[in-house]
Every structure is written in structure tokens, then in C-alpha cells.
Motif scaffolding. Sequence first.
Motif, PDB file in Angstrom:
ATOM      1  N   GLN A  75     134.618  54.716  45.819  1.00  0.00           N
ATOM      2  CA  GLN A  75     136.278  54.517  46.388  1.00  0.00           C
ATOM      3  C   GLN A  75     136.320  54.376  47.635  1.00  0.00           C
ATOM      4  O   GLN A  75     137.115  53.758  48.363  1.00  0.00           O
ATOM      5  CB  GLN A  75     136.763  56.057  46.107  1.00  0.00           C
ATOM      6  CG  GLN A  75     137.128  56.260  44.742  1.00  0.00           C
ATOM      7  CD  GLN A  75     138.252  55.324  44.189  1.00  0.00           C
ATOM      8  OE1 GLN A  75     139.064  54.798  44.827  1.00  0.00           O
ATOM      9  NE2 GLN A  75     138.118  55.068  42.689  1.00  0.00           N
ATOM     10  N   ALA A  76     135.400  54.682  48.647  1.00  0.00           N
ATOM     11  CA  ALA A  76     135.334  54.578  50.074  1.00  0.00           C
ATOM     12  C   ALA A  76     134.989  53.012  50.191  1.00  0.00           C
ATOM     13  O   ALA A  76     135.743  52.185  51.313  1.00  0.00           O
ATOM     14  CB  ALA A  76     134.483  55.634  50.629  1.00  0.00           C
ATOM     15  N   SER A  77     133.843  52.533  49.448  1.00  0.00           N
ATOM     16  CA  SER A  77     133.943  51.007  49.821  1.00  0.00           C
ATOM     17  C   SER A  77     134.923  50.098  49.204  1.00  0.00           C
ATOM     18  O   SER A  77     135.187  49.159  49.920  1.00  0.00           O
ATOM     19  CB  SER A  77     132.837  50.841  49.024  1.00  0.00           C
ATOM     20  OG  SER A  77     131.252  51.536  49.411  1.00  0.00           O
ATOM     21  N   ASN A  78     135.572  50.688  48.323  1.00  0.00           N
ATOM     22  CA  ASN A  78     136.603  49.840  47.803  1.00  0.00           C
ATOM     23  C   ASN A  78     137.990  49.668  48.776  1.00  0.00           C
ATOM     24  O   ASN A  78     138.417  48.432  49.110  1.00  0.00           O
ATOM     25  CB  ASN A  78     137.350  50.382  46.334  1.00  0.00           C
ATOM     26  CG  ASN A  78     138.144  49.421  45.592  1.00  0.00           C
ATOM     27  OD1 ASN A  78     138.347  48.190  46.074  1.00  0.00           O
ATOM     28  ND2 ASN A  78     138.902  49.846  44.779  1.00  0.00           N
ATOM     29  N   ILE A  79     138.477  50.701  49.213  1.00  0.00           N
ATOM     30  CA  ILE A  79     139.355  50.981  50.365  1.00  0.00           C
ATOM     31  C   ILE A  79     139.168  50.210  51.402  1.00  0.00           C
ATOM     32  O   ILE A  79     139.800  49.402  52.055  1.00  0.00           O
ATOM     33  CB  ILE A  79     139.717  52.357  50.313  1.00  0.00           C
ATOM     34  CG1 ILE A  79     140.192  53.185  49.260  1.00  0.00           C
ATOM     35  CG2 ILE A  79     140.496  52.389  51.540  1.00  0.00           C
ATOM     36  CD1 ILE A  79     141.718  52.365  48.803  1.00  0.00           C
ATOM     37  N   THR A  80     137.626  50.340  51.864  1.00  0.00           N
ATOM     38  CA  THR A  80     137.250  49.820  53.230  1.00  0.00           C
ATOM     39  C   THR A  80     137.205  48.219  52.862  1.00  0.00           C
ATOM     40  O   THR A  80     137.702  47.659  53.780  1.00  0.00           O
ATOM     41  CB  THR A  80     135.980  50.163  53.596  1.00  0.00           C
ATOM     42  OG1 THR A  80     135.858  51.530  53.710  1.00  0.00           O
ATOM     43  CG2 THR A  80     135.390  49.593  54.936  1.00  0.00           C
ATOM     44  N   MET A  81     136.667  47.467  51.773  1.00  0.00           N
ATOM     45  CA  MET A  81     136.673  46.400  51.651  1.00  0.00           C
ATOM     46  C   MET A  81     138.249  45.755  51.654  1.00  0.00           C
ATOM     47  O   MET A  81     138.441  44.656  51.972  1.00  0.00           O
ATOM     48  CB  MET A  81     136.140  45.825  50.411  1.00  0.00           C
ATOM     49  CG  MET A  81     136.003  44.439  50.064  1.00  0.00           C
ATOM     50  SD  MET A  81     134.937  43.603  51.169  1.00  0.00           S
ATOM     51  CE  MET A  81     133.283  44.426  50.798  1.00  0.00           C
ATOM     52  N   GLN A  82     139.283  46.396  50.954  1.00  0.00           N
ATOM     53  CA  GLN A  82     140.556  45.759  50.766  1.00  0.00           C
ATOM     54  C   GLN A  82     141.011  45.953  52.121  1.00  0.00           C
ATOM     55  O   GLN A  82     141.888  44.672  52.707  1.00  0.00           O
ATOM     56  CB  GLN A  82     141.298  46.774  49.947  1.00  0.00           C
ATOM     57  CG  GLN A  82     141.038  46.525  48.447  1.00  0.00           C
ATOM     58  CD  GLN A  82     141.698  47.684  47.704  1.00  0.00           C
ATOM     59  OE1 GLN A  82     142.467  48.576  48.295  1.00  0.00           O
ATOM     60  NE2 GLN A  82     141.433  47.596  46.371  1.00  0.00           N
ATOM     61  N   ALA A 112     136.250  48.347  63.078  1.00  0.00           N
ATOM     62  CA  ALA A 112     137.269  48.722  61.878  1.00  0.00           C
ATOM     63  C   ALA A 112     136.452  49.084  60.754  1.00  0.00           C
ATOM     64  O   ALA A 112     136.711  49.903  60.044  1.00  0.00           O
ATOM     65  CB  ALA A 112     138.106  47.478  61.761  1.00  0.00           C
ATOM     66  N   LEU A 113     135.292  48.256  60.433  1.00  0.00           N
ATOM     67  CA  LEU A 113     134.622  48.662  59.001  1.00  0.00           C
ATOM     68  C   LEU A 113     133.749  50.243  59.268  1.00  0.00           C
ATOM     69  O   LEU A 113     134.063  50.947  58.350  1.00  0.00           O
ATOM     70  CB  LEU A 113     133.361  47.736  58.986  1.00  0.00           C
ATOM     71  CG  LEU A 113     132.432  47.876  57.898  1.00  0.00           C
ATOM     72  CD1 LEU A 113     133.035  47.505  56.637  1.00  0.00           C
ATOM     73  CD2 LEU A 113     131.273  47.052  58.167  1.00  0.00           C
ATOM     74  N   PHE A 114     133.166  50.417  60.432  1.00  0.00           N
ATOM     75  CA  PHE A 114     132.608  51.855  60.764  1.00  0.00           C
ATOM     76  C   PHE A 114     133.761  52.964  60.412  1.00  0.00           C
ATOM     77  O   PHE A 114     133.694  53.812  59.847  1.00  0.00           O
ATOM     78  CB  PHE A 114     132.053  51.880  61.592  1.00  0.00           C
ATOM     79  CG  PHE A 114     130.504  51.224  61.783  1.00  0.00           C
ATOM     80  CD1 PHE A 114     129.791  51.282  60.774  1.00  0.00           C
ATOM     81  CD2 PHE A 114     130.283  50.644  62.814  1.00  0.00           C
ATOM     82  CE1 PHE A 114     128.646  50.549  60.845  1.00  0.00           C
ATOM     83  CE2 PHE A 114     129.032  49.725  63.229  1.00  0.00           C
ATOM     84  CZ  PHE A 114     128.387  49.816  61.959  1.00  0.00           C
ATOM     85  N   ILE A 115     134.823  52.501  61.174  1.00  0.00           N
ATOM     86  CA  ILE A 115     135.876  53.650  60.990  1.00  0.00           C
ATOM     87  C   ILE A 115     136.582  53.849  59.684  1.00  0.00           C
ATOM     88  O   ILE A 115     136.754  55.024  59.517  1.00  0.00           O
ATOM     89  CB  ILE A 115     137.079  53.382  62.337  1.00  0.00           C
ATOM     90  CG1 ILE A 115     136.407  53.467  63.871  1.00  0.00           C
ATOM     91  CG2 ILE A 115     138.342  54.317  62.091  1.00  0.00           C
ATOM     92  CD1 ILE A 115     137.146  53.109  64.741  1.00  0.00           C
ATOM     93  N   LEU A 116     136.929  52.901  59.074  1.00  0.00           N
ATOM     94  CA  LEU A 116     137.468  53.006  57.898  1.00  0.00           C
ATOM     95  C   LEU A 116     136.680  53.176  56.753  1.00  0.00           C
ATOM     96  O   LEU A 116     136.981  54.421  56.175  1.00  0.00           O
ATOM     97  CB  LEU A 116     137.980  51.373  57.396  1.00  0.00           C
ATOM     98  CG  LEU A 116     139.156  50.930  57.854  1.00  0.00           C
ATOM     99  CD1 LEU A 116     139.347  49.383  57.489  1.00  0.00           C
ATOM    100  CD2 LEU A 116     140.580  51.926  57.710  1.00  0.00           C
ATOM    101  N   TYR A 117     135.230  52.938  57.004  1.00  0.00           N
ATOM    102  CA  TYR A 117     134.416  53.904  55.721  1.00  0.00           C
ATOM    103  C   TYR A 117     134.182  55.162  56.066  1.00  0.00           C
ATOM    104  O   TYR A 117     134.289  55.902  55.056  1.00  0.00           O
ATOM    105  CB  TYR A 117     133.044  53.027  55.987  1.00  0.00           C
ATOM    106  CG  TYR A 117     132.260  53.467  54.835  1.00  0.00           C
ATOM    107  CD1 TYR A 117     132.458  52.981  53.436  1.00  0.00           C
ATOM    108  CD2 TYR A 117     131.140  54.215  55.032  1.00  0.00           C
ATOM    109  CE1 TYR A 117     131.399  53.432  52.455  1.00  0.00           C
ATOM    110  CE2 TYR A 117     130.293  54.778  54.197  1.00  0.00           C
ATOM    111  CZ  TYR A 117     130.360  54.235  52.560  1.00  0.00           C
ATOM    112  OH  TYR A 117     129.717  54.682  51.727  1.00  0.00           O
TER     113      TYR A 117
END
Length: 128
Positions: A75-82, A112-117
Motif C-alpha cells: 500500500q505504501a509503495s502504491n500510494i508513493t508511486m501515484q 518527495a520519494l523518501f518523505i511520501l514513502y
Amino acid sequence: MKRKLFQRLLMSFLAIMLGVISLLMDPADKMSAIYLLIVGSIILIVSITMYLRKSEKEDDLSKEYDERDALIEGQASNITMQCITSFIILLLFLSNFIVLSVKVVLLLLILALFILYTVTKFFYERVL
């Protein structure tokens, strides 16, 4: 844990070897070589102590990777990718009107990638 230990040990040995080579090649510039030697030895000591502490704790509290952890990761990877995809599209749109440096754009993407994940993983650990 073993992968991080190997990376830390490799980094510490690399810093120590660069310090020794720098000291042998340019004896006039001793300070940078000494700094490299000190940093390499500190990383070596810290990595070994962290590994020993972690191995003692893992013996007592062994936690298996279960389905809930896999769901959280997914779920975390999916939201981060979007979110990252949307951010890239926004930056591409803005680059038509504003001059953006490549370094700045890559730095923004990585941050952004690190923070969002991290945020999404923390959120899903609390929710699920």
C-alpha cells in the motif's frame, strides 16, 4: 540487517583505505587523511556495535515477516508511486514556464520519494 552491515563495513574500510592512500601520496595534506581515518574507524566501531546489539535483540524477539507487513509495504509503495507520478507530471508542466535545474528537480523527486514513502508506511501501520 546483514546487507546494511556489509555496506557499513565496506564504507568504513573504503574511508580508511582512502585515508591511508591519501596520507602516503600527499604527506603535506595530513588533515584530510586523518579525518578520513577517523571517520572510517568511527563508522567501523559503530557498525560492529550495532550489529552485536541487534543480534542479541533478535535472538530474544524474533519477529517474522507476515502478511500484514507485506500489505503495508504494498500500500505504501502504491500510494508513493501515484504521488511521485503526479509530481513528475506537475514538474514537466512547470518546466514549460519556469527554467528548472536538473539537480533541483532530482533533489525534489528524491526528497518527495523518501518523505511520501515514510509517511504512507507510518499511516498504514497505524491504520491496519
